[in-house]
Design a protein around this motif. Structure first.
Motif, mmCIF file in Angstrom:
data_model
loop_
_atom_site.group_PDB
_atom_site.id
_atom_site.type_symbol
_atom_site.label_atom_id
_atom_site.label_comp_id
_atom_site.label_asym_id
_atom_site.label_seq_id
_atom_site.Cartn_x
_atom_site.Cartn_y
_atom_site.Cartn_z
ATOM 1 N N GLY A 18 7.339 -5.547 1.893
ATOM 2 C CA GLY A 18 7.385 -6.000 3.214
ATOM 3 C C GLY A 18 6.425 -7.386 3.274
ATOM 4 O O GLY A 18 6.407 -8.219 2.141
ATOM 5 N N ASP A 19 5.952 -7.719 4.302
ATOM 6 C CA ASP A 19 5.016 -8.832 4.467
ATOM 7 C C ASP A 19 3.370 -8.734 3.968
ATOM 8 O O ASP A 19 2.724 -7.840 4.455
ATOM 9 C CB ASP A 19 5.008 -9.356 5.818
ATOM 10 C CG ASP A 19 4.578 -10.467 6.351
ATOM 11 O OD1 ASP A 19 3.968 -11.058 5.241
ATOM 12 O OD2 ASP A 19 4.242 -10.865 7.444
ATOM 13 N N TRP A 20 3.283 -9.290 2.802
ATOM 14 C CA TRP A 20 1.790 -9.104 2.284
ATOM 15 C C TRP A 20 1.080 -10.348 2.970
ATOM 16 O O TRP A 20 -0.116 -10.432 2.302
ATOM 17 C CB TRP A 20 1.944 -8.790 1.027
ATOM 18 C CG TRP A 20 2.333 -10.074 0.295
ATOM 19 C CD1 TRP A 20 2.632 -11.331 0.529
ATOM 20 C CD2 TRP A 20 2.295 -9.918 -1.282
ATOM 21 N NE1 TRP A 20 3.128 -12.080 -0.628
ATOM 22 C CE2 TRP A 20 2.813 -11.192 -1.797
ATOM 23 C CE3 TRP A 20 2.186 -9.103 -2.232
ATOM 24 C CZ2 TRP A 20 2.960 -11.598 -3.040
ATOM 25 C CZ3 TRP A 20 2.336 -9.203 -3.652
ATOM 26 C CH2 TRP A 20 2.769 -10.722 -3.813
ATOM 27 N N THR A 21 1.416 -10.966 3.882
ATOM 28 C CA THR A 21 0.549 -12.091 4.414
ATOM 29 C C THR A 21 -0.908 -11.408 5.020
ATOM 30 O O THR A 21 -0.862 -10.527 5.551
ATOM 31 C CB THR A 21 1.007 -12.837 5.626
ATOM 32 O OG1 THR A 21 2.255 -13.193 5.326
ATOM 33 C CG2 THR A 21 0.386 -13.694 6.397
ATOM 34 N N ILE B 242 -2.541 -3.169 -0.720
ATOM 35 C CA ILE B 242 -1.349 -3.090 -1.727
ATOM 36 C C ILE B 242 -1.699 -3.029 -3.138
ATOM 37 O O ILE B 242 -2.294 -4.058 -3.649
ATOM 38 C CB ILE B 242 -0.159 -4.061 -1.473
ATOM 39 C CG1 ILE B 242 0.123 -4.209 -0.071
ATOM 40 C CG2 ILE B 242 1.027 -3.914 -2.407
ATOM 41 C CD1 ILE B 242 0.859 -5.491 0.391
ATOM 42 N N VAL B 243 -1.409 -1.975 -3.924
ATOM 43 C CA VAL B 243 -1.654 -1.880 -5.487
ATOM 44 C C VAL B 243 -0.214 -1.971 -6.179
ATOM 45 O O VAL B 243 0.512 -1.031 -5.664
ATOM 46 C CB VAL B 243 -2.635 -0.960 -5.755
ATOM 47 C CG1 VAL B 243 -2.574 -0.768 -7.244
ATOM 48 C CG2 VAL B 243 -3.858 -0.931 -4.969
ATOM 49 N N VAL C 6 -5.017 -7.647 1.270
ATOM 50 C CA VAL C 6 -5.861 -7.681 -0.003
ATOM 51 C C VAL C 6 -4.736 -6.784 -1.326
ATOM 52 O O VAL C 6 -4.221 -5.806 -0.976
ATOM 53 C CB VAL C 6 -7.077 -6.855 0.072
ATOM 54 C CG1 VAL C 6 -7.571 -6.594 -1.389
ATOM 55 C CG2 VAL C 6 -8.057 -7.820 1.080
ATOM 56 N N VAL C 7 -4.452 -7.594 -2.214
ATOM 57 C CA VAL C 7 -3.587 -7.359 -3.057
ATOM 58 C C VAL C 7 -4.114 -7.127 -4.392
ATOM 59 O O VAL C 7 -4.731 -8.028 -5.011
ATOM 60 C CB VAL C 7 -2.266 -8.095 -3.203
ATOM 61 C CG1 VAL C 7 -1.283 -7.798 -4.274
ATOM 62 C CG2 VAL C 7 -1.595 -8.285 -1.799
ATOM 63 N N LEU C 8 -3.893 -5.873 -5.150
ATOM 64 C CA LEU C 8 -4.231 -5.694 -6.447
ATOM 65 C C LEU C 8 -3.438 -5.485 -7.527
ATOM 66 O O LEU C 8 -2.314 -4.714 -7.227
ATOM 67 C CB LEU C 8 -5.220 -4.530 -6.663
ATOM 68 C CG LEU C 8 -6.033 -3.975 -7.977
ATOM 69 C CD1 LEU C 8 -6.764 -5.084 -8.512
ATOM 70 C CD2 LEU C 8 -6.691 -2.869 -7.839
ATOM 71 N N ASP C 9 -3.132 -6.449 -8.558
ATOM 72 C CA ASP C 9 -2.203 -6.527 -9.436
ATOM 73 C C ASP C 9 -2.532 -5.851 -10.773
ATOM 74 O O ASP C 9 -3.225 -6.602 -11.404
ATOM 75 C CB ASP C 9 -1.430 -7.897 -9.342
ATOM 76 C CG ASP C 9 -0.053 -7.774 -10.617
ATOM 77 O OD1 ASP C 9 0.118 -6.716 -11.184
ATOM 78 O OD2 ASP C 9 0.390 -8.813 -10.317
ATOM 79 N N ILE C 10 -2.403 -4.646 -10.965
ATOM 80 C CA ILE C 10 -2.808 -4.129 -12.297
ATOM 81 C C ILE C 10 -1.856 -4.181 -13.484
ATOM 82 O O ILE C 10 -0.812 -4.070 -13.418
ATOM 83 C CB ILE C 10 -3.301 -2.433 -12.045
ATOM 84 C CG1 ILE C 10 -4.122 -2.336 -11.080
ATOM 85 C CG2 ILE C 10 -3.569 -2.004 -13.576
ATOM 86 C CD1 ILE C 10 -4.488 -0.857 -10.651
ATOM 87 N N GLY C 11 -2.473 -4.831 -14.564
ATOM 88 C CA GLY C 11 -1.740 -5.165 -15.629
ATOM 89 C C GLY C 11 -0.755 -6.381 -15.307
ATOM 90 O O GLY C 11 0.374 -6.435 -15.480
ATOM 91 N N LYS D 91 1.605 -15.416 1.072
ATOM 92 C CA LYS D 91 0.131 -15.805 1.442
ATOM 93 C C LYS D 91 -0.695 -14.485 1.598
ATOM 94 O O LYS D 91 -1.290 -14.242 2.752
ATOM 95 C CB LYS D 91 0.153 -16.487 2.703
ATOM 96 C CG LYS D 91 0.811 -17.867 2.520
ATOM 97 C CD LYS D 91 0.551 -18.866 3.810
ATOM 98 C CE LYS D 91 1.511 -20.148 3.655
ATOM 99 N NZ LYS D 91 1.386 -21.077 4.655
ATOM 100 N N PRO D 92 -0.948 -13.961 0.729
ATOM 101 C CA PRO D 92 -1.925 -12.719 0.690
ATOM 102 C C PRO D 92 -3.278 -13.140 0.999
ATOM 103 O O PRO D 92 -3.654 -14.434 0.693
ATOM 104 C CB PRO D 92 -1.809 -12.087 -0.423
ATOM 105 C CG PRO D 92 -1.005 -12.771 -1.564
ATOM 106 C CD PRO D 92 -0.409 -13.828 -0.734
ATOM 107 N N LYS D 93 -4.311 -12.304 1.724
ATOM 108 C CA LYS D 93 -5.614 -12.844 1.927
ATOM 109 C C LYS D 93 -6.274 -12.978 0.616
ATOM 110 O O LYS D 93 -7.172 -14.024 0.326
ATOM 111 C CB LYS D 93 -6.127 -11.369 2.694
ATOM 112 C CG LYS D 93 -7.786 -12.017 2.896
ATOM 113 C CD LYS D 93 -8.290 -10.720 3.697
ATOM 114 C CE LYS D 93 -9.843 -10.960 3.997
ATOM 115 N NZ LYS D 93 -10.312 -9.777 4.849
ATOM 116 N N LEU D 94 -6.123 -12.150 -0.398
ATOM 117 C CA LEU D 94 -6.633 -11.934 -1.855
ATOM 118 C C LEU D 94 -5.827 -11.608 -2.656
ATOM 119 O O LEU D 94 -5.076 -10.253 -2.317
ATOM 120 C CB LEU D 94 -8.082 -11.268 -1.757
ATOM 121 C CG LEU D 94 -8.836 -11.291 -3.025
ATOM 122 C CD1 LEU D 94 -9.400 -12.420 -3.492
ATOM 123 C CD2 LEU D 94 -10.012 -10.254 -2.760
#
Length: 297
Positions: free
Chosen positions: A68-71, A133-134, A74-79, A92-95
């Protein structure tokens, strides 16, 4: 960089800023972890992975539909590797935090806008329930203990947040039998003779295979793996089998058709190539439940 993630670090986090990355000590790395660090730290191989892998419109459509919209999220991308997810999705995620074991890949991810952290994904330096979001794309099968990684990822998700994984091989589709397994075992020679295959050199092929820990017959993910791991962690779990070439349609139950070689492999293994269990990958979209406080009487 550390100021960006400081509000989300656990009190016991052992993390240093060397000016290029944030680093957490990795004690007693396994051979699989070392293989991933070597392969994805190779500048040419990491650049190829960023340029060619998981960059299709189908990939973008599928992930956009799941996230969805991750504007301002806070997003964590593992690997995270060199940053394929954000390179494809933008926004445009916050982080945007990227965790990986390969400094070379983290360099590329940093250029895209990630806050890069070198760490073992089974021991992340964050507080619980901090991320909206992870995501883990093509990551679980590169890890020795897929369950431990998924449980640690689940710990990071705040109530109401999302945990999304994709592009890990489905065990039942890759568990080749008989002649299909013989062809699988001989595929490297076939690639060499025909000139096909992603890897350009024997060394690249060798290290690529070494880091694909659970991408082989008898290994992979299952629907039960996701539900049995995530439901006890408080998630509502949906699992979508697919064959990579479809986008948002995957989330409405369509899986598409695999390439001929994979269909033949399943047929020779005694399976229906059109069955859900013959789909090459599983996408898991899990939302953490919001637990309402009991009313005070």
């Amino acid at each position: 960089m550390i100021t960006k993630v400081k509000p989300y670090l656990s009190a016991k986090a052992d993390i240093q800023d060397d000016g290029k990355h944030l680093k957490c000590p990795i004690e007693n790395p396994s051979e699989g972890l070392k293989a991933n660090a070597y392969y994805f730290n190779h500048p040419e191989w990491a650049e190829e992975y960023l340029t060619y892998c998981h960059r299709s419109e189908a990939f973008r459509s599928r992930w956009m539909a799941a996230i969805g919209d991750w504007t301002d999220k806070v997003v964590l991308d593992i690997g995270c590797g060199p940053g394929n997810i954000y390179a494809s999705l933008q926004g445009k995620p916050k982080l945007l935090i990227g965790v990986d074991v390969a400094p070379g890949s983290l360099d590329l991810a940093k250029k895209l806008g990630y806050v890069p952290i070198l760490a073992d994904a089974t021991k992340l330096p964050f507080k619980s329930a901090f991320a909206d979001i992870v995501v883990l794309n093509a990551a679980l099968h590169h890890c020795d203990d897929m369950t431990a990684i998924l449980v640690e990822a689940a710990r990071m998700v705040k109530p109401g947040g999302l945990l999304i994984t994709d592009h890990d091989p489905q065990l039942s589709a890759w568990n080749y039998k008989g002649l299909a397994k013989l062809l699988w075992n001989g595929r490297l020679l076939i690639y060499k003779i025909t000139g096909h295959g992603f890897h350009k050199t024997n060394s690249q092929q060798q290290w690529g295979l070494a880091c694909e820990i659970h991408h082989k017959p008898g290994h992979g993910v299952t629907k039960e793996f996701f539900t049995n791991t995530l439901v006890p962690e408080g998630f509502e779990v949906k699992v979508f089998p697919h064959n990579h070439e479809l986008g948002a349609e995957v989330l409405s139950g369509k899986k598409g058709k695999a390439e001929l070689k994979y269909r033949v492999g399943n047929f020779l293994s005694g399976r229906n190539p059109d069955a859900d269990t013959s789909a090459l990958s599983l996408m898991c979209v899990a939302r953490k439940k919001v637990v309402e406080s009991a009313a005070i009487v």
